[in-house]
Design a protein around this motif. Structure first.
Motif, PDB file in Angstrom:
ATOM      1  N   LEU A 100       0.836  -1.203   0.000  1.00 51.10           N
ATOM      2  CA  LEU A 100       0.000   0.000   0.000  1.00 51.10           C
ATOM      3  C   LEU A 100       0.871   1.252   0.000  1.00 51.10           C
ATOM      4  O   LEU A 100       0.550   2.245  -0.652  1.00 51.10           O
ATOM      5  N   LEU A 101       1.990   1.170   0.733  1.00 51.41           N
ATOM      6  CA  LEU A 101       2.897   2.322   0.779  1.00 51.41           C
ATOM      7  C   LEU A 101       3.376   2.662  -0.631  1.00 51.41           C
ATOM      8  O   LEU A 101       3.308   3.824  -1.057  1.00 51.41           O
ATOM      9  N   ASP A 102       3.843   1.645  -1.373  1.00 50.47           N
ATOM     10  CA  ASP A 102       4.332   1.893  -2.726  1.00 50.47           C
ATOM     11  C   ASP A 102       3.206   2.341  -3.651  1.00 50.47           C
ATOM     12  O   ASP A 102       3.408   3.190  -4.523  1.00 50.47           O
ATOM     13  N   ASN A 103       2.010   1.775  -3.456  1.00 47.56           N
ATOM     14  CA  ASN A 103       0.861   2.227  -4.243  1.00 47.56           C
ATOM     15  C   ASN A 103       0.613   3.714  -4.026  1.00 47.56           C
ATOM     16  O   ASN A 103       0.328   4.455  -4.968  1.00 47.56           O
ATOM     17  N   ALA A 104       0.742   4.140  -2.770  1.00 48.62           N
ATOM     18  CA  ALA A 104       0.472   5.548  -2.450  1.00 48.62           C
ATOM     19  C   ALA A 104       1.557   6.467  -3.002  1.00 48.62           C
ATOM     20  O   ALA A 104       1.327   7.658  -3.208  1.00 48.62           O
ATOM     21  N   ILE A 105       2.744   5.911  -3.247  1.00 47.42           N
ATOM     22  CA  ILE A 105       3.858   6.718  -3.767  1.00 47.42           C
ATOM     23  C   ILE A 105       3.692   7.015  -5.266  1.00 47.42           C
ATOM     24  O   ILE A 105       4.177   8.039  -5.760  1.00 47.42           O
ATOM     25  N   VAL A 106       2.949   6.147  -5.961  1.00 46.66           N
ATOM     26  CA  VAL A 106       2.879   6.230  -7.432  1.00 46.66           C
ATOM     27  C   VAL A 106       2.622   7.644  -7.986  1.00 46.66           C
ATOM     28  O   VAL A 106       3.366   8.111  -8.844  1.00 46.66           O
ATOM     29  N   PRO A 107       1.602   8.375  -7.492  1.00 47.34           N
ATOM     30  CA  PRO A 107       1.362   9.710  -8.079  1.00 47.34           C
ATOM     31  C   PRO A 107       2.542  10.664  -7.875  1.00 47.34           C
ATOM     32  O   PRO A 107       2.733  11.582  -8.676  1.00 47.34           O
ATOM     33  N   LEU A 108       3.335  10.427  -6.832  1.00 47.82           N
ATOM     34  CA  LEU A 108       4.453  11.332  -6.562  1.00 47.82           C
ATOM     35  C   LEU A 108       5.604  11.105  -7.544  1.00 47.82           C
ATOM     36  O   LEU A 108       6.413  12.002  -7.786  1.00 47.82           O
ATOM     37  N   VAL A 109       5.661   9.908  -8.115  1.00 50.40           N
ATOM     38  CA  VAL A 109       6.677   9.638  -9.134  1.00 50.40           C
ATOM     39  C   VAL A 109       6.399  10.521 -10.344  1.00 50.40           C
ATOM     40  O   VAL A 109       7.295  11.189 -10.862  1.00 50.40           O
ATOM     41  N   ALA A 110       5.106  10.565 -10.750  1.00 53.61           N
ATOM     42  CA  ALA A 110       4.734  11.421 -11.877  1.00 53.61           C
ATOM     43  C   ALA A 110       4.970  12.894 -11.539  1.00 53.61           C
ATOM     44  O   ALA A 110       5.284  13.694 -12.404  1.00 53.61           O
ATOM     45  N   ALA A 111       4.839  13.243 -10.252  1.00 49.12           N
ATOM     46  CA  ALA A 111       5.044  14.635  -9.841  1.00 49.12           C
ATOM     47  C   ALA A 111       6.522  14.920  -9.568  1.00 49.12           C
ATOM     48  O   ALA A 111       6.885  16.008  -9.134  1.00 49.12           O
ATOM     49  N   LYS A 112       7.363  13.924  -9.799  1.00 51.96           N
ATOM     50  CA  LYS A 112       8.827  14.062  -9.684  1.00 51.96           C
ATOM     51  C   LYS A 112       9.303  14.457  -8.273  1.00 51.96           C
ATOM     52  O   LYS A 112      10.214  15.264  -8.109  1.00 51.96           O
ATOM     53  N   VAL A 113       8.680  13.852  -7.260  1.00 51.36           N
ATOM     54  CA  VAL A 113       9.102  14.066  -5.876  1.00 51.36           C
ATOM     55  C   VAL A 113      10.171  13.023  -5.554  1.00 51.36           C
ATOM     56  O   VAL A 113      10.064  11.870  -5.965  1.00 51.36           O
ATOM     57  N   GLU A 117      11.221  11.880   0.441  1.00 57.36           N
ATOM     58  CA  GLU A 117      10.082  12.748   0.702  1.00 57.36           C
ATOM     59  C   GLU A 117       8.777  12.037   0.309  1.00 57.36           C
ATOM     60  O   GLU A 117       7.760  12.143   1.006  1.00 57.36           O
ATOM     61  N   ALA A 118       8.841  11.301  -0.788  1.00 54.55           N
ATOM     62  CA  ALA A 118       7.654  10.587  -1.277  1.00 54.55           C
ATOM     63  C   ALA A 118       7.173   9.587  -0.229  1.00 54.55           C
ATOM     64  O   ALA A 118       5.981   9.471   0.044  1.00 54.55           O
ATOM     65  N   LYS A 119       8.117   8.872   0.365  1.00 51.67           N
ATOM     66  CA  LYS A 119       7.771   7.872   1.379  1.00 51.67           C
ATOM     67  C   LYS A 119       7.080   8.528   2.564  1.00 51.67           C
ATOM     68  O   LYS A 119       6.084   8.036   3.093  1.00 51.67           O
ATOM     69  N   GLN A 120       7.627   9.651   3.001  1.00 53.99           N
ATOM     70  CA  GLN A 120       7.065  10.377   4.132  1.00 53.99           C
ATOM     71  C   GLN A 120       5.637  10.830   3.833  1.00 53.99           C
ATOM     72  O   GLN A 120       4.727  10.666   4.647  1.00 53.99           O
ATOM     73  N   LYS A 121       5.468  11.376   2.628  1.00 50.96           N
ATOM     74  CA  LYS A 121       4.135  11.847   2.234  1.00 50.96           C
ATOM     75  C   LYS A 121       3.156  10.692   2.125  1.00 50.96           C
ATOM     76  O   LYS A 121       1.983  10.818   2.492  1.00 50.96           O
ATOM     77  N   ALA A 122       3.632   9.562   1.614  1.00 54.11           N
ATOM     78  CA  ALA A 122       2.756   8.394   1.456  1.00 54.11           C
ATOM     79  C   ALA A 122       2.323   7.884   2.830  1.00 54.11           C
ATOM     80  O   ALA A 122       1.154   7.559   3.044  1.00 54.11           O
ATOM     81  N   LEU A 123       3.253   7.844   3.768  1.00 52.09           N
ATOM     82  CA  LEU A 123       2.916   7.401   5.125  1.00 52.09           C
ATOM     83  C   LEU A 123       1.875   8.320   5.746  1.00 52.09           C
ATOM     84  O   LEU A 123       0.928   7.882   6.404  1.00 52.09           O
ATOM     85  N   ASN A 124       2.065   9.603   5.520  1.00 52.95           N
ATOM     86  CA  ASN A 124       1.118  10.601   6.011  1.00 52.95           C
ATOM     87  C   ASN A 124      -0.274  10.401   5.445  1.00 52.95           C
ATOM     88  O   ASN A 124      -1.267  10.451   6.172  1.00 52.95           O
ATOM     89  N   ALA A 125      -0.328  10.174   4.141  1.00 55.47           N
ATOM     90  CA  ALA A 125      -1.621   9.970   3.466  1.00 55.47           C
ATOM     91  C   ALA A 125      -2.289   8.703   3.985  1.00 55.47           C
ATOM     92  O   ALA A 125      -3.501   8.666   4.206  1.00 55.47           O
ATOM     93  N   LEU A 126      -1.495   7.660   4.226  1.00 50.58           N
ATOM     94  CA  LEU A 126      -2.051   6.412   4.768  1.00 50.58           C
ATOM     95  C   LEU A 126      -2.621   6.672   6.160  1.00 50.58           C
ATOM     96  O   LEU A 126      -3.636   6.091   6.554  1.00 50.58           O
ATOM     97  N   LYS A 127      -1.973   7.561   6.884  1.00 42.83           N
ATOM     98  CA  LYS A 127      -2.456   7.912   8.231  1.00 42.83           C
ATOM     99  C   LYS A 127      -3.804   8.634   8.130  1.00 42.83           C
ATOM    100  O   LYS A 127      -4.753   8.300   8.837  1.00 42.83           O
ATOM    101  N   VAL A 128      -3.885   9.621   7.242  1.00 46.15           N
ATOM    102  CA  VAL A 128      -5.140  10.366   7.055  1.00 46.15           C
ATOM    103  C   VAL A 128      -6.264   9.413   6.643  1.00 46.15           C
ATOM    104  O   VAL A 128      -7.402   9.548   7.087  1.00 46.15           O
ATOM    105  N   ALA A 129      -5.931   8.424   5.815  1.00 45.78           N
ATOM    106  CA  ALA A 129      -6.944   7.470   5.343  1.00 45.78           C
ATOM    107  C   ALA A 129      -7.159   6.337   6.343  1.00 45.78           C
ATOM    108  O   ALA A 129      -7.909   5.400   6.062  1.00 45.78           O
TER     109      ALA A 129
END
Ligand code: ADP
Ligand code: MG
Length: 223
Positions: A100-113, A117-129
């Motif tokens: 799920l973590l890697d799934n959540a990272i996918v859009p950030l790859v396209a956004a060139k993060v 940082e991408a991992k941190q943001k993905a963890l955060n998003a998983l927390k919100v969800a």
């Protein structure tokens, strides 16, 4: 936030134009929650796909954040979509065999993060969800409701202002559907602009501000 001007979409079948969307005009303000209601086949998915830039109109225009998304070249489109639009699909569309973590990272790859940082943001998003405790699980190890939370995390990861949901509760039981609606309410309070395409009657009794827009055979119904 979203402006739709004289939007038409047709398919040519045996030389005949079959209209799927017919002269759609719609203005959605920042922070609005719009429930796009209509029976199966009425054109909801087609409309959401065009707003997301995943499909092109036959004629007319769609502006997202003032950008004519229907006219952006593909190269800019994927970066624009990754940053500005979060999408939750009916069947979740998660990559199998990937956490799920890697799934959540996918859009950030396209956004060139960058990856850290991408991992941190993905963890955060998983927390919100509310699914960070399953960050390392793959979709096949999760229930429908958990996959849905993973899909929400992926939609939120780049902190987009616009969130599009296509029949988000179609594959959920009542408890998970109500929990999804609760998440929607939180996103609404965060000021996100939300469009939900659905024919689920649970959306008829939302306890937060929203606007119902009805579509029938590719036409918006005046209310
Ligand atoms: N690629 C396609 N070619 C021809 N017709 C299509 C295509 N995609 C969708 N349609 C038609 O467009 C109509 C609207 O479909 P859709 O947007 O998926 O509706 P909804 O999401 O409301 O169920 C349907 O009648 C469907 O058969
Ligand atoms: Mg659909």
């Amino acid at each position: 936030m979203v402006t739709i001007e004289n939007l038409n979409k047709f398919y040519e079948i045996d030389g005949q134009k079959q209209y799927v969307l017919n002269d759609i005009k719609l203005n959605i303000q920042k922070g609005e929650c719009v429930i796009l209601k209509g029976v199966s086949g009425s054109g909801k998915t087609t409309l959401l796909s065009i707003i997301a830039g995943l499909d092109k109109p036959s004629s007319g225009k769609v502006l997202v954040n003032g950008e004519p998304i229907s006219k952006l070249p593909d190269m800019h489109l994927s970066a624009f979509r990754a940053e500005k639009i979060g999408i939750v699909f009916q069947n979740f569309n998660l990559l199998d065999g990937v956490s799920l973590l890697d799934n959540a990272i996918v859009p950030l790859v396209a956004a060139k993060v960058g990856l850290k940082e991408a991992k941190q943001k993905a963890l955060n998003a998983l927390k919100v969800a509310n699914i960070e405790h399953k960050a390392n699980k793959t979709p096949s190890e999760l229930s429908g409701g958990e996959k849905q939370r993973g899909a929400i995390a992926r939609a939120l990861v780049a902190n987009p202002n616009l969130i599009l949901c296509d029949e988000p509760t179609a594959n959920l039981d009542i408890a998970n559907s109500l929990s999804f609606i609760q998440t929607l309410k939180e996103l609404h309070h965060m000021g996100k602009t939300i469009i939900v395409a659905t024919h689920d009657s649970l959306f008829e009794e939302l306890d937060f501000k929203h606007r119902v827009v009805e579509i029938s055979q590719g036409l918006l119904v005046d209310s």
